[in-house]
Write an enzyme that holds these catalytic residues in place. Structure first.
Site, PDB file in Angstrom:
ATOM      1  N   GLU A  85       0.773  -1.393   0.370  1.00 55.91           N
ATOM      2  CA  GLU A  85       0.135  -0.013  -0.333  1.00 55.91           C
ATOM      3  C   GLU A  85       0.973   1.736   0.321  1.00 55.91           C
ATOM      4  OE1 GLU A  85      -3.510  -0.131   2.611  1.00 55.91           O
ATOM      5  OE2 GLU A  85      -3.220   1.915   2.591  1.00 55.91           O
ATOM      6  N   LYS A 280      -7.236  -0.562  10.388  1.00 62.77           N
ATOM      7  CA  LYS A 280      -7.229  -0.859  10.062  1.00 62.77           C
ATOM      8  C   LYS A 280      -5.812   0.021   9.128  1.00 62.77           C
ATOM      9  CE  LYS A 280      -6.528  -1.686   5.544  1.00 62.77           C
ATOM     10  NZ  LYS A 280      -5.852  -0.331   4.233  1.00 62.77           N
ATOM     11  N   ASP A 296       3.448 -13.791  12.143  1.00 58.70           N
ATOM     12  CA  ASP A 296       2.563 -14.138  11.454  1.00 58.70           C
ATOM     13  C   ASP A 296       1.335 -12.863  11.865  1.00 58.70           C
ATOM     14  OD1 ASP A 296       0.165 -15.379  11.376  1.00 58.70           O
ATOM     15  OD2 ASP A 296       0.382 -17.338  12.423  1.00 58.70           O
ATOM     16  N   HIS A 393      -2.084  10.627  -0.548  1.00 58.88           N
ATOM     17  CA  HIS A 393      -2.210   9.032  -1.203  1.00 58.88           C
ATOM     18  C   HIS A 393      -2.032   8.856  -3.177  1.00 58.88           C
ATOM     19  CE1 HIS A 393      -3.307   4.403  -0.266  1.00 58.88           C
ATOM     20  NE2 HIS A 393      -3.647   5.291  -1.186  1.00 58.88           N
TER      21      HIS A 393
HETATM   22  C1  MEV Z   1      -5.945   3.815   4.185  1.00 60.99           C
HETATM   23  O1  MEV Z   1      -5.509   2.010   4.504  1.00 60.99           O
HETATM   24  C2  MEV Z   1      -6.204   3.049   6.170  1.00 60.99           C
HETATM   25  C3  MEV Z   1      -6.691   4.698   6.546  1.00 60.99           C
HETATM   26  O2  MEV Z   1      -8.208   5.218   6.524  1.00 60.99           O
HETATM   27  C4  MEV Z   1      -6.571   4.703   8.005  1.00 60.99           C
HETATM   28  C5  MEV Z   1      -8.011   5.686   9.054  1.00 60.99           C
HETATM   29  O3  MEV Z   1      -8.743   6.101   8.803  1.00 60.99           O
HETATM   30  O4  MEV Z   1      -7.542   5.731   9.574  1.00 60.99           O
HETATM   31  C6  MEV Z   1      -6.535   6.069   6.293  1.00 60.99           C
END
Ligand code: MEV
Length: 436
Positions: A85, A280, A296, A393
């Site tokens: 990513e 995430k 792992d 991003h």
């Molecule tokens: C993207 O991989 C992760 C985010 O969505 C985490 C978040 O929103 O805190 C940017």
């Protein structure tokens, strides 16, 4: 039904398997060559990589990067990360640098107890089981001595063995609850070996061996470690006076920025929709280091999300608090990691990652991994409450778009200049490349 069932696939040679699956694609010849091309050519390494898993027909490459300048508990680490990513490594690197100038990541608490269970049903009088337990426990522990000997020598072993009554959850169900200290190894194989040995001892002890299993009092259901390691957790924290939050507030006052950050963490604590995405963002950093060090990441993911639900609601793993003009952000996460054993000893890059990190102990690695998680989380929240995540991003994603479109070096240069001040989207970049 569409498709073909392969019979005896695993018995084919590597080349035969590759040929066979290549015929699933439109251009079998090209596919076969392509799959082959990604395999490491050096014969010694080739075998090691191919043998890590089964039915291997190619190798799947991911970028291996470094997020430099993490200060964790007073030590500086340049942290290896494996992720596909774009922006994860850059985000971690910028958060690491930001916090390095403000004291870095502090290790607040660490627990290293791992857990496993033997599930069994008991069909006789429960008093008989409870009466038998103290003697049986001693027999089981002494039976295990030969399995645990070398772990005990390294300072670990079984630290607790208890009987739990689970009949309120499932009919006739009991459980052996076993706690382990696996020192610097993740210890999955060790734990499962001990549990299976315990199950056998339990079966023999309670059924007096060799009885018909259909009529026995004790029916072993299964023996397995738990990935919900609520006592194998690490807490790391960053903090600073609010006035020191300069450089990242994007036109806001430091106070307003801090308040928005605190609010974002509160939302993630209270709202499951945000909590999942917030976590995430944490796992973006956590998994990348876990993969780079040969650990792992599925175990970490399973444990993290179970832990996030420990209050009965799925919540953020990290929190933020403003108090006395200071902002404090902390992350508590369960992590069962190892720095010896498993593929940490086999995979040359996993070994190299540990080398780059100064060959940490497992608890030190837990602190580094958690810091990467908190860095990645903070960087995401910082973007979210200021400019949004797409700006940074998509800039980094631009290169992926160029690669997908097969852009020439000249087109890349022109597009990079053009999109400096523009919103980046696949369609917009495609149009620009088509026109240049
Ligand atoms: C993207 O991989 C992760 C985010 O969505 C985490 C978040 O929103 O805190 C940017």
């Amino acid at each position: 039904m569409k498709g073909i069932i392969y019979k005896g696939f695993s018995r084919l040679s590597e080349a035969e398997k590759r040929k066979l699956v290549s015929h699933l694609c439109e251009e079998p010849g090209v596919t076969e060559l392509e799959l082959n091309s990604y395999i490491v050519k050096d014969p010694a390494r080739r075998e090691m990589f191919m043998d890590l898993s089964e039915n291997t027909v190619s190798a799947y490459h991911l970028p291996y990067g470094i997020a430099p300048n993490f200060v964790v508990n007073g030590n500086i680490y340049h942290v290896p990360m494996v992720t596909e990513e774009s922006s994860v490594v850059a985000a971690c690197a910028s958060a690491a640098r930001f916090w390095a100038e403000r004291g870095g990541f502090a290790l607040k608490e660490i627990k290293t107890t791992k857990l496993g269970h033997v599930y069994f049903q008991w069909f006789a009088d429960d008093k008989a089981l409870f009466d038998a337990w103290p003697k049986l426990k001693a027999t089981l522990l002494s039976r295990l001595k030969y399995v645990t000997a070398s772990m005990v020598q390294r300072g670990g072993g079984i630290t607790s063995l208890e009987l739990a009554d689970d009949r309120h959850k499932t009919d006739k169900l009991f459980r052996l609850v076993v706690e382990f200290d696996t020192v610097n190894s993740m210890g999955a194989n060790f734990i499962n070996t001990c549990l299976e040995e315990l199950a056998q001892g339990l079966d023999e002890g309670l059924n007096n061996a060799a009885k018909n299993p259909e009529n026995s009092d004790c029916r072993i259901v299964m023996s397995i470690l738990s990935n919900y390691v609520e006592n194998c957790t690490v807490t790391v924290e960053v903090s600073c006076p609010i006035r020191n939050l300069h450089g990242i507030t994007v036109g806001m006052s430091q106070l307003m920025f801090a308040q928005k950050v605190e609010l974002a963490y509160q939302i993630a604590w209270n709202d499951v929709y945000r909590a999942a995405t917030h976590n995430k963002g944490i796992m973006n950093g956590v998994d990348s280091v876990i993969i780079a060090t040969g650990n792992d990441w599925r175990a970490a993911e399973a444990g993290a999300h179970a832990f996030a639900s420990r209050t009965g609601q799925y919540r953020a793993l990290s929190q933020c608090e403003i108090k006395d003009d200071n902002i404090r952000i902390w992350l508590t996460i369960p992590l069962a990691l190892g720095t010896i054993g498993g593929i940490t000893n086999l995979h040359p890059l996993a070994k190299k990652s540990l080398d780059i990190l100064g060959n940490p102990t497992a608890p030190e690695l837990m602190a580094i991994v958690a810091s990467a998680g908190l860095a990645s989380n903070f960087a995401a929240v910082q973007s979210l409450v200021t400019v949004g995540i797409q700006k940074g991003h998509m800039k980094l994603h631009l290169v992926n778009i160029f690669n997908a479109l097969g852009a020439t070096p000249k087109q890349r240069q022109l597009a990079t200049d053009f999109f400096q001040g523009q919103k980046v989207s696949f369609a917009a970049v495609k149009q620009f490349i088509d026109e240049h």
